[in-house]
Design a protein around this motif. Structure first.
Motif, mmCIF file in Angstrom:
data_model
loop_
_atom_site.group_PDB
_atom_site.id
_atom_site.type_symbol
_atom_site.label_atom_id
_atom_site.label_comp_id
_atom_site.label_asym_id
_atom_site.label_seq_id
_atom_site.Cartn_x
_atom_site.Cartn_y
_atom_site.Cartn_z
ATOM 1 N N ARG A 4 0.823 -1.211 0.000
ATOM 2 C CA ARG A 4 0.000 0.000 0.000
ATOM 3 C C ARG A 4 0.858 1.263 0.000
ATOM 4 O O ARG A 4 0.470 2.289 -0.572
ATOM 5 C CB ARG A 4 -0.946 -0.018 1.201
ATOM 6 C CG ARG A 4 -2.090 -1.018 1.011
ATOM 7 C CD ARG A 4 -3.085 -0.996 2.151
ATOM 8 N NE ARG A 4 -2.557 -1.642 3.352
ATOM 9 C CZ ARG A 4 -2.456 -1.061 4.548
ATOM 10 N NH1 ARG A 4 -2.838 0.197 4.698
ATOM 11 N NH2 ARG A 4 -1.985 -1.719 5.578
ATOM 12 N N LEU A 5 2.016 1.221 0.626
ATOM 13 C CA LEU A 5 2.940 2.356 0.561
ATOM 14 C C LEU A 5 3.406 2.582 -0.879
ATOM 15 O O LEU A 5 3.479 3.729 -1.351
ATOM 16 C CB LEU A 5 4.150 2.102 1.468
ATOM 17 C CG LEU A 5 3.924 2.281 2.974
ATOM 18 C CD1 LEU A 5 5.140 1.795 3.756
ATOM 19 C CD2 LEU A 5 3.630 3.756 3.299
ATOM 20 N N LYS A 6 3.696 1.475 -1.569
ATOM 21 C CA LYS A 6 4.101 1.575 -2.973
ATOM 22 C C LYS A 6 2.951 2.121 -3.814
ATOM 23 O O LYS A 6 3.159 2.968 -4.694
ATOM 24 C CB LYS A 6 4.536 0.207 -3.482
ATOM 25 C CG LYS A 6 5.045 0.221 -4.909
ATOM 26 C CD LYS A 6 5.495 -1.167 -5.347
ATOM 27 C CE LYS A 6 5.986 -1.156 -6.784
ATOM 28 N NZ LYS A 6 6.424 -2.516 -7.231
ATOM 29 N N ASP A 7 1.732 1.633 -3.563
ATOM 30 C CA ASP A 7 0.570 2.134 -4.300
ATOM 31 C C ASP A 7 0.388 3.627 -4.087
ATOM 32 O O ASP A 7 0.072 4.364 -5.031
ATOM 33 C CB ASP A 7 -0.700 1.391 -3.854
ATOM 34 C CG ASP A 7 -0.751 -0.032 -4.376
ATOM 35 O OD1 ASP A 7 0.002 -0.356 -5.306
ATOM 36 O OD2 ASP A 7 -1.554 -0.823 -3.847
ATOM 37 N N ARG A 8 0.573 4.085 -2.845
ATOM 38 C CA ARG A 8 0.405 5.513 -2.565
ATOM 39 C C ARG A 8 1.431 6.342 -3.320
ATOM 40 O O ARG A 8 1.107 7.407 -3.862
ATOM 41 C CB ARG A 8 0.520 5.774 -1.062
ATOM 42 C CG ARG A 8 0.294 7.239 -0.674
ATOM 43 C CD ARG A 8 0.090 7.413 0.810
ATOM 44 N NE ARG A 8 1.291 7.054 1.573
ATOM 45 C CZ ARG A 8 1.375 7.133 2.900
ATOM 46 N NH1 ARG A 8 0.315 7.550 3.603
ATOM 47 N NH2 ARG A 8 2.473 6.795 3.540
ATOM 48 N N GLN A 9 2.657 5.850 -3.405
ATOM 49 C CA GLN A 9 3.685 6.569 -4.154
ATOM 50 C C GLN A 9 3.343 6.645 -5.639
ATOM 51 O O GLN A 9 3.523 7.683 -6.285
ATOM 52 C CB GLN A 9 5.040 5.882 -3.952
ATOM 53 C CG GLN A 9 5.581 5.968 -2.536
ATOM 54 C CD GLN A 9 6.823 5.119 -2.333
ATOM 55 O OE1 GLN A 9 7.192 4.321 -3.202
ATOM 56 N NE2 GLN A 9 7.471 5.265 -1.190
ATOM 57 N N ILE A 10 2.844 5.520 -6.171
ATOM 58 C CA ILE A 10 2.458 5.502 -7.587
ATOM 59 C C ILE A 10 1.344 6.497 -7.862
ATOM 60 O O ILE A 10 1.386 7.260 -8.843
ATOM 61 C CB ILE A 10 2.021 4.078 -7.988
ATOM 62 C CG1 ILE A 10 3.221 3.128 -7.965
ATOM 63 C CG2 ILE A 10 1.365 4.082 -9.375
ATOM 64 C CD1 ILE A 10 2.859 1.674 -8.210
ATOM 65 N N LEU A 11 0.329 6.527 -6.992
ATOM 66 C CA LEU A 11 -0.805 7.421 -7.219
ATOM 67 C C LEU A 11 -0.411 8.881 -7.089
ATOM 68 O O LEU A 11 -0.959 9.747 -7.782
ATOM 69 C CB LEU A 11 -1.940 7.089 -6.253
ATOM 70 C CG LEU A 11 -2.621 5.727 -6.441
ATOM 71 C CD1 LEU A 11 -3.942 5.675 -5.692
ATOM 72 C CD2 LEU A 11 -2.847 5.422 -7.913
ATOM 73 N N GLY A 38 -11.000 8.079 -3.579
ATOM 74 C CA GLY A 38 -11.689 7.026 -2.841
ATOM 75 C C GLY A 38 -10.747 5.991 -2.255
ATOM 76 O O GLY A 38 -11.021 5.409 -1.205
ATOM 77 N N TRP A 39 -9.634 5.735 -2.963
ATOM 78 C CA TRP A 39 -8.646 4.815 -2.414
ATOM 79 C C TRP A 39 -7.711 5.567 -1.483
ATOM 80 O O TRP A 39 -7.210 6.652 -1.831
ATOM 81 C CB TRP A 39 -7.816 4.156 -3.509
ATOM 82 C CG TRP A 39 -6.807 3.184 -2.919
ATOM 83 C CD1 TRP A 39 -7.000 1.885 -2.645
ATOM 84 C CD2 TRP A 39 -5.472 3.486 -2.487
ATOM 85 N NE1 TRP A 39 -5.878 1.326 -2.073
ATOM 86 C CE2 TRP A 39 -4.918 2.292 -1.958
ATOM 87 C CE3 TRP A 39 -4.691 4.652 -2.479
ATOM 88 C CZ2 TRP A 39 -3.624 2.229 -1.452
ATOM 89 C CZ3 TRP A 39 -3.404 4.584 -1.968
ATOM 90 C CH2 TRP A 39 -2.872 3.385 -1.462
ATOM 91 N N THR A 40 -7.458 5.024 -0.313
ATOM 92 C CA THR A 40 -6.514 5.611 0.641
ATOM 93 C C THR A 40 -5.638 4.518 1.229
ATOM 94 O O THR A 40 -6.042 3.350 1.293
ATOM 95 C CB THR A 40 -7.240 6.332 1.797
ATOM 96 O OG1 THR A 40 -8.006 5.375 2.547
ATOM 97 C CG2 THR A 40 -8.147 7.433 1.275
ATOM 98 N N PHE A 41 -4.475 4.920 1.649
ATOM 99 C CA PHE A 41 -3.569 3.972 2.303
ATOM 100 C C PHE A 41 -4.218 3.384 3.546
ATOM 101 O O PHE A 41 -4.081 2.197 3.843
ATOM 102 C CB PHE A 41 -2.267 4.697 2.678
ATOM 103 C CG PHE A 41 -1.357 3.897 3.567
ATOM 104 C CD1 PHE A 41 -0.492 2.970 3.035
ATOM 105 C CD2 PHE A 41 -1.382 4.074 4.946
ATOM 106 C CE1 PHE A 41 0.342 2.225 3.855
ATOM 107 C CE2 PHE A 41 -0.557 3.331 5.776
ATOM 108 C CZ PHE A 41 0.319 2.404 5.220
ATOM 109 N N GLU A 42 -4.952 4.215 4.273
ATOM 110 C CA GLU A 42 -5.564 3.780 5.522
ATOM 111 C C GLU A 42 -6.725 2.803 5.310
ATOM 112 O O GLU A 42 -7.161 2.140 6.261
ATOM 113 C CB GLU A 42 -6.076 4.986 6.313
ATOM 114 C CG GLU A 42 -4.974 5.934 6.796
ATOM 115 C CD GLU A 42 -4.452 6.837 5.677
ATOM 116 O OE1 GLU A 42 -3.371 7.448 5.878
ATOM 117 O OE2 GLU A 42 -5.114 6.923 4.624
ATOM 118 N N GLY A 43 -7.211 2.696 4.095
ATOM 119 C CA GLY A 43 -8.350 1.810 3.836
ATOM 120 C C GLY A 43 -8.033 0.341 4.001
ATOM 121 O O GLY A 43 -8.941 -0.477 4.171
#
Length: 281
Positions: A59-66, A155-160
């Motif tokens: 999820r950290l990687k996803d947040r960086q990508i977004l 709508g997508w968040t790291f905390e989700g």
């Protein structure tokens, strides 16, 4: 692109195991931890800890990508590459879910009662091109709303707690029912069209084909007594009497013509196995 499988148990779901049971009285708050407590970390806890760590890292990687994609307004070459990987992943997962039939369990859990027929499950398990078509259309329908809801609107968040791929598969699950219904309706229209075409353009029967048909019917009548299932025996008997499947469905008050088709299909397959694969109709 890596991702969790949508519908799998989340870390939060097992958090209740970490709560006090309420069966023990509070003792000395300064009591030392026992040796047993120190060694209670077993293989299961180790695997769970690794899964949690992997989920956080993903999820950290996803947040960086977004964050990078947001700088481009979720468009351009980097976004196209992101979508290409997401589409490839989504189609692959959907194909697997359809092949096993698991997709119907997932949509049922979300309130969509598709009630797949046995022939539907067989088609998805054996017809790769049908799985590919349904998966491709489902992903294509899910992408625009996913882009707007999950990405643009945040709508997508790291905390989700879900990875981007898991979030996207959730969007696909909500799009699949409509695509499956469209496919089933198209199959029914095609079946009816072929049936009508056969009735209109059927060539006159030759004496030999008529004789073969009569002999075939005579053999089936002799075999009727060996059909143990009453519904199947009735459907076969009515078919011998030249009733259409629509008429049989109404006479037996079945839910649809597909029920009649299924009964005949399974009976023919069983007879083929008994006769070494020979045809008798």
């Amino acid at each position: 692109m890596q991702g969790d499988v949508a519908g799998s148990q989340s870390a939060a779901a097992s958090a209740r195991d970490l709560q006090p049971s309420g069966r023990h009285e509070c003792g000395d708050l300064d009591a030392p931890v026992s040796e047993d407590d120190l060694h209670r970390m077993n293989a299961r806890h180790g695997r769970q800890a690794r899964r949690l760590q992997q989920s956080v890292e993903r999820r950290l990687k996803d947040r960086q990508i977004l964050l990078l994609l947001a700088q481009d307004g979720f468009q351009g070459s980097r976004y196209d590459h992101f979508v290409e990987e997401l589409v490839r992943y989504g189609i692959s997962v959907l194909r697997g879910w359809m092949h096993s039939g698991f997709i119907f369990q997932l949509v049922a859990e979300r309130g969509f009662g598709l009630h797949p027929h046995e022939l539907d499950l067989e088609e998805l398990a054996t017809q790769s091109e049908v799985r590919e078509e349904l998966a491709t259309m489902t992903v294509a329908r899910a992408l625009p709303r996913f882009r707007q809801t999950a990405l643009v609107d945040g709508g997508w968040t790291f905390e989700g707690g879900a990875s981007i791929t898991t979030y996207f598969m959730g969007a696909c699950i909500y799009r699949f029912p409509n695509e499956f219904r469209r496919h089933r309706a198209a199959e029914e229209r095609q079946r009816r069209a072929l049936q009508q075409q056969h009735m209109v353009y059927e060539n006159p029967a030759s004496p030999r084909s008529t004789a073969d048909e009569v002999l075939g019917k005579m053999w089936v009548r002799e075999e009727l007594a060996n059909i143990t299932d009453l519904r199947t025996r009735t459907v076969v008997a009515l078919t011998l009497d030249d009733y259409t499947q629509e008429e049989i469905q109404q006479m037996l008050d079945e839910k649809s013509v597909r029920v009649i088709e299924g009964l005949l299909y399974r009976w023919r397959k069983k007879e083929q196995r008994h006769q070494g694969g020979g045809q008798h109709d």
